[in-house]
Design a protein around this motif. Sequence first.
Motif, mmCIF file in Angstrom:
data_model
loop_
_atom_site.group_PDB
_atom_site.id
_atom_site.type_symbol
_atom_site.label_atom_id
_atom_site.label_comp_id
_atom_site.label_asym_id
_atom_site.label_seq_id
_atom_site.Cartn_x
_atom_site.Cartn_y
_atom_site.Cartn_z
ATOM 1 N N ARG A 170 -23.611 -9.996 0.201
ATOM 2 C CA ARG A 170 -23.948 -10.871 1.312
ATOM 3 C C ARG A 170 -23.449 -12.299 1.073
ATOM 4 N N LYS A 171 -23.349 -12.668 -0.195
ATOM 5 C CA LYS A 171 -22.911 -14.018 -0.537
ATOM 6 C C LYS A 171 -21.387 -14.143 -0.497
ATOM 7 N N THR A 172 -20.702 -13.080 -0.919
ATOM 8 C CA THR A 172 -19.237 -13.076 -0.943
ATOM 9 C C THR A 172 -18.739 -11.857 -0.186
ATOM 10 N N LYS A 173 -17.949 -12.050 0.840
ATOM 11 C CA LYS A 173 -17.491 -10.967 1.708
ATOM 12 C C LYS A 173 -16.540 -10.038 0.965
ATOM 13 N N ALA A 174 -16.776 -8.740 1.085
ATOM 14 C CA ALA A 174 -15.948 -7.726 0.427
ATOM 15 C C ALA A 174 -14.893 -7.191 1.394
ATOM 16 N N VAL A 175 -13.864 -6.579 0.821
ATOM 17 C CA VAL A 175 -12.804 -5.931 1.606
ATOM 18 C C VAL A 175 -12.750 -4.462 1.215
ATOM 19 N N LEU A 176 -12.901 -3.579 2.176
ATOM 20 C CA LEU A 176 -12.799 -2.143 1.947
ATOM 21 C C LEU A 176 -11.476 -1.651 2.509
ATOM 22 N N ARG A 177 -10.642 -1.106 1.655
ATOM 23 C CA ARG A 177 -9.318 -0.605 2.062
ATOM 24 C C ARG A 177 -9.341 0.917 2.122
ATOM 25 N N TYR A 178 -8.977 1.439 3.283
ATOM 26 C CA TYR A 178 -8.876 2.889 3.452
ATOM 27 C C TYR A 178 -8.006 3.165 4.677
ATOM 28 N N PHE A 179 -7.764 4.447 4.924
ATOM 29 C CA PHE A 179 -6.971 4.829 6.093
ATOM 30 C C PHE A 179 -7.812 4.695 7.365
ATOM 31 N N ASP A 180 -7.161 4.746 8.494
ATOM 32 C CA ASP A 180 -7.855 4.683 9.776
ATOM 33 C C ASP A 180 -8.449 6.061 10.075
ATOM 34 N N ALA A 181 -9.453 6.416 9.272
ATOM 35 C CA ALA A 181 -10.118 7.713 9.385
ATOM 36 C C ALA A 181 -11.477 7.599 8.708
ATOM 37 N N ARG A 193 -7.939 -1.154 7.513
ATOM 38 C CA ARG A 193 -7.499 0.223 7.738
ATOM 39 C C ARG A 193 -5.974 0.308 7.805
ATOM 40 N N TYR A 194 -5.437 1.302 7.103
ATOM 41 C CA TYR A 194 -3.998 1.586 7.171
ATOM 42 C C TYR A 194 -3.775 2.635 8.263
ATOM 43 N N LYS A 195 -3.025 2.266 9.276
ATOM 44 C CA LYS A 195 -2.774 3.152 10.404
ATOM 45 C C LYS A 195 -1.797 4.261 10.003
ATOM 46 N N PHE A 196 -1.913 5.373 10.697
ATOM 47 C CA PHE A 196 -0.960 6.465 10.476
ATOM 48 C C PHE A 196 -0.761 7.228 11.782
ATOM 49 N N ASN A 197 0.356 7.902 11.890
ATOM 50 C CA ASN A 197 0.678 8.728 13.052
ATOM 51 C C ASN A 197 0.885 10.162 12.596
ATOM 52 N N MET A 198 0.571 11.097 13.476
ATOM 53 C CA MET A 198 0.761 12.505 13.161
ATOM 54 C C MET A 198 2.134 12.955 13.667
ATOM 55 N N VAL A 199 2.971 13.417 12.724
ATOM 56 C CA VAL A 199 4.301 13.917 13.047
ATOM 57 C C VAL A 199 4.405 15.338 12.497
ATOM 58 N N GLU A 200 4.500 16.315 13.424
ATOM 59 C CA GLU A 200 4.544 17.729 13.041
ATOM 60 C C GLU A 200 3.380 18.098 12.120
ATOM 61 N N PRO A 213 0.572 13.450 8.494
ATOM 62 C CA PRO A 213 0.352 12.012 8.743
ATOM 63 C C PRO A 213 1.495 11.167 8.188
ATOM 64 N N THR A 214 1.956 10.226 8.988
ATOM 65 C CA THR A 214 2.956 9.252 8.562
ATOM 66 C C THR A 214 2.287 7.880 8.537
ATOM 67 N N ILE A 215 2.171 7.307 7.337
ATOM 68 C CA ILE A 215 1.402 6.072 7.155
ATOM 69 C C ILE A 215 2.292 4.860 7.384
ATOM 70 N N GLU A 216 1.711 3.787 7.924
ATOM 71 C CA GLU A 216 2.449 2.556 8.195
ATOM 72 C C GLU A 216 3.039 1.956 6.918
ATOM 73 N N LYS A 217 4.021 1.085 7.075
ATOM 74 C CA LYS A 217 4.771 0.542 5.944
ATOM 75 C C LYS A 217 3.924 -0.324 5.012
ATOM 76 N N GLN A 218 2.862 -0.918 5.534
ATOM 77 C CA GLN A 218 2.040 -1.802 4.703
ATOM 78 C C GLN A 218 1.405 -1.067 3.519
#
Length: 346
Positions: free
Chosen positions: A123-134, A156-163, A166-171
């Motif tokens: 609560r005192k220091t804001k955290a960052v949670l990194r995960y996929f957009d799921a 969130r790391y975005k991704f697209n479904m191709v065949e 999942p294809t994840i964004e370049k970041q």
Amino acid sequence: MSSLLLSASSTTSFRASSAYTSSSSGRQLLYASSFKKKVTHVVVPIEAAKAKEQLAPKASNKKKQQSSSSKMAIDSGATTQTPDFLHVSNAVVSSQPFAFVVGFVGAIAIVKAHKRDKTNALRKTKAVLRYFDAKGAAEVIRTLFAAAECDYEDFRYKFNMVENKPTIEKQHPLDKERGLFKQNLDRLPILEHSGMSVGQSKTIERYVARDLGLYGKNMAESWRIDAFAEHVRDVKDAWAKVRGNPFAPPDDDQIAKKEKWYNEDMTKWCERLEKVIENGEEGFVVGDKVSLADVVLYVTMTQTFDDAARAEKARESCPKMNKVIENVENLPGIQTWLASRPENRF
């Protein structure tokens, strides 16, 4: 030469002797005292003692009269007397039991203050949670933040479904190359907080739960919370074997396995979990407040299975479990989270 002997009690004696002597440096007043067979000599020049006495301010007659009047008033009982139950004698104050109690209470206060300082860091220091957009391995963590109404950055790391893949964004590969994921062996999720990175989803869950007061009141409750969370993970692992690849369309074998899961297996799992819910009548798995165990059960039973209606039917014979799930869902922070979180397939 003169001497003076003072006696204290039958068990302790104190002797003080005084003597005048003359020396080349002038008259001196000698004091000798003995206490428990140890002798100490203190030499005080009489001239210094007299000088100090002369420099001390003398009280005026008016102040003496006021002091005398106050003393007479106290002696005669004119002032309000301290009630007997509040009176602590000098003997009690100076006793070892009294000192022990005071020290013990002070130590408890220090420990509690230290614990408070160690918690609520999120609560005192804001955290960052990194995960996929799921939802995946991060949804329990997000729900813990929501239950405690604690702000954080949901990266969130975005991704697209191709065949069906999942294809994840370049970041994502760029951040991986920078070493942001190394604490989880180059995988996600990762929690960044106060200059450190925490890997492994279950470790992050416990880190967040402990800091935000969702990990029980004591160690006994904490290990029971841990045990229940692992029981629920067994259910998820069993379901994962039935579900197969979530990105591919199910084949006939998977369809048959899912039918058996919803008709038989899941009900058996729920009935076994029902037996170890301690305070289900009040809506808690362990203890008398929401904990990691409640949140894990809620997320698993409501957001893990691909057929929510059949999953709910499979646990209809488990009233304590349903009460816990209802209790978590009705929390204000959870209601806000459900209304605002991104919609995604997984």
